[in-house]
Design an enzyme around this catalytic site. Structure first.
Site, PDB file in Angstrom:
ATOM      1  N   HIS A 124       3.927   2.975  14.613  1.00  0.00           N
ATOM      2  CA  HIS A 124       4.116   3.138  13.168  1.00  0.00           C
ATOM      3  C   HIS A 124       5.327   4.066  13.021  1.00  0.00           C
ATOM      4  O   HIS A 124       5.211   5.274  13.178  1.00  0.00           O
ATOM      5  CB  HIS A 124       2.845   3.749  12.582  1.00  0.00           C
ATOM      6  CG  HIS A 124       2.888   4.007  11.110  1.00  0.00           C
ATOM      7  ND1 HIS A 124       2.309   3.169  10.178  1.00  0.00           N
ATOM      8  CD2 HIS A 124       3.447   5.015  10.398  1.00  0.00           C
ATOM      9  CE1 HIS A 124       2.500   3.657   8.961  1.00  0.00           C
ATOM     10  NE2 HIS A 124       3.187   4.772   9.069  1.00  0.00           N
ATOM     11  N   ARG A 129       0.830  -1.210   0.000  1.00  0.00           N
ATOM     12  CA  ARG A 129       0.000   0.000   0.000  1.00  0.00           C
ATOM     13  C   ARG A 129       0.864   1.259   0.000  1.00  0.00           C
ATOM     14  O   ARG A 129       0.674   2.164  -0.806  1.00  0.00           O
ATOM     15  CB  ARG A 129      -0.930  -0.020   1.218  1.00  0.00           C
ATOM     16  CG  ARG A 129      -2.095   0.940   1.108  1.00  0.00           C
ATOM     17  CD  ARG A 129      -1.822   2.297   1.728  1.00  0.00           C
ATOM     18  NE  ARG A 129      -1.431   2.169   3.124  1.00  0.00           N
ATOM     19  CZ  ARG A 129      -0.864   3.132   3.816  1.00  0.00           C
ATOM     20  NH1 ARG A 129      -0.590   4.286   3.245  1.00  0.00           N
ATOM     21  NH2 ARG A 129      -0.506   2.948   5.064  1.00  0.00           N
ATOM     22  N   HIS A 157       8.770   5.675  11.163  1.00  0.00           N
ATOM     23  CA  HIS A 157       9.419   6.013   9.897  1.00  0.00           C
ATOM     24  C   HIS A 157      10.917   6.132  10.118  1.00  0.00           C
ATOM     25  O   HIS A 157      11.372   6.537  11.188  1.00  0.00           O
ATOM     26  CB  HIS A 157       8.853   7.321   9.337  1.00  0.00           C
ATOM     27  CG  HIS A 157       7.574   7.119   8.586  1.00  0.00           C
ATOM     28  ND1 HIS A 157       7.436   7.390   7.245  1.00  0.00           N
ATOM     29  CD2 HIS A 157       6.372   6.639   8.983  1.00  0.00           C
ATOM     30  CE1 HIS A 157       6.200   7.104   6.856  1.00  0.00           C
ATOM     31  NE2 HIS A 157       5.528   6.658   7.893  1.00  0.00           N
ATOM     32  N   CYS A 200       9.383   9.171   1.842  1.00  0.00           N
ATOM     33  CA  CYS A 200       8.801  10.130   2.770  1.00  0.00           C
ATOM     34  C   CYS A 200       8.602  11.464   2.076  1.00  0.00           C
ATOM     35  O   CYS A 200       9.563  12.124   1.702  1.00  0.00           O
ATOM     36  CB  CYS A 200       9.701  10.320   3.979  1.00  0.00           C
ATOM     37  SG  CYS A 200       9.021  11.532   5.129  1.00  0.00           S
ATOM     38  N   ASN A 254       8.909   3.936   5.807  1.00  0.00           N
ATOM     39  CA  ASN A 254       8.688   3.247   7.078  1.00  0.00           C
ATOM     40  C   ASN A 254       9.902   2.426   7.472  1.00  0.00           C
ATOM     41  O   ASN A 254      10.757   2.124   6.648  1.00  0.00           O
ATOM     42  CB  ASN A 254       7.506   2.287   6.922  1.00  0.00           C
ATOM     43  CG  ASN A 254       6.232   3.024   6.593  1.00  0.00           C
ATOM     44  OD1 ASN A 254       6.169   3.736   5.602  1.00  0.00           O
ATOM     45  ND2 ASN A 254       5.229   2.877   7.424  1.00  0.00           N
TER      46      ASN A 254
END
Lengths: 320, 320
Positions: free
Chosen positions: A218, A16, A220, A251, A262
């Protein structure tokens, strides 16, 4: 060290995230092949598509075809993303293949909401109330609250735990009004501002206030801190992480083009494996899926481990 | 968290590591310019050259010209590397510009010694006795013991703390025989085998046994674990690290071409800065030096932070 979880769940978001940001076009068959390669690694949660406007995100114009195309594997939850009623309807058409669950998604930084969604706090709350009602009306369970920009924001700077608390309270209010009980809280370092001390501080504060909420991080890797931040979270007992194979995703908020997205799934899996934490993942198969993703997007992905190779493979070579 | 050092020293080895492994040829002026850019960042220790055989390492055929060329900055210790008497003599010719100090260097893995140096344990000990005597005869102080492959080895697998202890004891014996007192112990993850638990275990064990030895960690990011490993070491109070700007250096022992080399200096500096640990380094100047290094070698370096950009710069932009 005593708070290390015995098992960690890695939620793979590479398809995704990655296919949304890559210039493409990427053939549908390649997307499907990556999903199937990922489901063969032992990953139990894979986010496979984004039901967004094809005009805004041309990379996901084929979301339906991807969702229709993968070979469902037992025990794997395939998920998708959507942001409005139209997206929800598209997801609902695949209830036989997708695990369709709802989220309440808020930002700890109002500046980020304004820039990213063109909404202020009130606008966000209204949108989430409406979305929650739509989910419930469609029989979609709502169990998760996600807080974006939980560590810092490129448009407003540091984000304090107090700001995160406000966003969490907003989300819990929306859930309470709708009569649903949230079970999971996801804290997102959307723009790569976190550091290990900040992770410990926020996770500790949130745990103390809402001990029953299960946490997901989550992370990064915009500035190379993601694996260290994951380590800090593991030490606090966090047992659920979003990640993307190879660090797919990039990003849009970094200083320079080509910044990592990520945390790379395989680096997180290796960190766990080497520290004796179970992930259920075949690390070498996951690295192989990362190489496949590199071939699909046509450039190297940021994960160091894709180049370094696993220690598991090294040990096997020596034992042979 | 209480063992975090208040100040960390980063020993920059980028010029030496990087220009040794890059295909080159790299103009001497570029090497000198990088050294001068690095000395302007606040780094206090910079390894600028390797006095090795130009036949074996053509990239350092111009070691003398580089050492003669940089502009010495007060308070900065410039060092070089050598492996034999001929190299030592070349370094001694620059005693006015270089901090010439001796090391005893051993490997915790005999398999690595055999492959890398074509010497078994006894051969290594003999070589180090000879080198120590040569250092002392030349009036070069010997204070440091370095242990390579302290966490694992591509040729023999896991390396246990017991194996590291044997190597340390060997080194201490050589020093004692020569009548010198070592003050610093450097533990090198030469082939990228370390993980945070292994770092804690080894640092803890070494500390307990030799509490007076100051520790340096030499970490490689072969598999993306270096920043997390540094975090684990910082938590144990380790306050000295080798690193290379941009992650210059690569790894001849990785599974695939292009694996990262040492931990990137700027990522380590940012980890420290964000956690409130002083490094004395201007992070944005160091990132700029990293971009310079990329231009010199003609390809992107592995450091994520070179692309993500510092939070310091981001904050400054918002304050403006």
């Amino acid at each position: 060290m005593t708070d290390l979880p015995s098992r960690v769940s890695i939620n793979e978001e590479g398809p995704r995230e990655g296919f949304q940001i890559e210039p493409g076009p990427i053939p549908t068959a390649d997307k499907v092949a990556l999903v199937d390669a990922l489901s063969a690694t032992g990953l139990r949660h894979i986010q496979v598509a984004s039901f967004v406007s094809p005009k805004l995100v041309p990379g996901w114009a084929d979301a339906e075809a991807v969702v229709a195309g993968f070979a469902p594997r037992e025990g794997v939850a395939y998920t998708a993303l959507w942001f409005n009623g139209a997206g929800l309807d598209r997801a609902l058409a695949f209830r036989d293949r997708l695990s369709v669950t709802g989220s309440i998604s808020l930002s700890a930084s109002e500046a980020f909401s304004r820039r990213n969604l063109n909404r202020d706090r009130e606008g966000n709350l209204a949108a989430m109330r409406k979305q929650t009602a739509a989910h419930l009306a469609a029989g979609v369970p709502v169990r998760r609250l996600g807080i974006m920009a939980a560590f810092g924001c490129n448009f407003s700077g540091e984000v304090t735990p107090a700001q995160v608390f406000t966003a969490i309270e907003d989300g819990l209010s929306i859930a309470a009004e709708a009569g649903v009980a949230l079970t999971r809280l996801s804290l997102a370092d959307t723009m790569g501002w976190a550091n290990p001390v900040a992770v410990e501080r926020l996770v500790g504060a949130v745990r103390a206030r809402w001990p029953a909420l299960e946490l997901t991080l989550h992370l990064h890797d915009t500035r190379g801190m993601a694996v260290a931040n994951a380590l800090a979270a593991l030490r606090m007992g966090v047992a659920s992480f979003d990640a993307t194979v190879g660090g797919l995703g990039g990003c849009p908020f970094a200083a320079h083009k080509g910044a990592p997205g990520n945390i790379a799934s395989e680096e997180l899996a290796m960190l766990c494996e080497e520290m004796g934490i179970e992930t259920g993942i075949d690390l070498d198969a996951l690295i192989e899926a990362g190489h496949r993703a590199e071939r699909i997007v046509g450039h190297p992905l940021p994960s160091a481990l894709l180049r370094g190779g696993s220690l598991r493979a090294m040990r096997a070579r020596m034992a042979a």
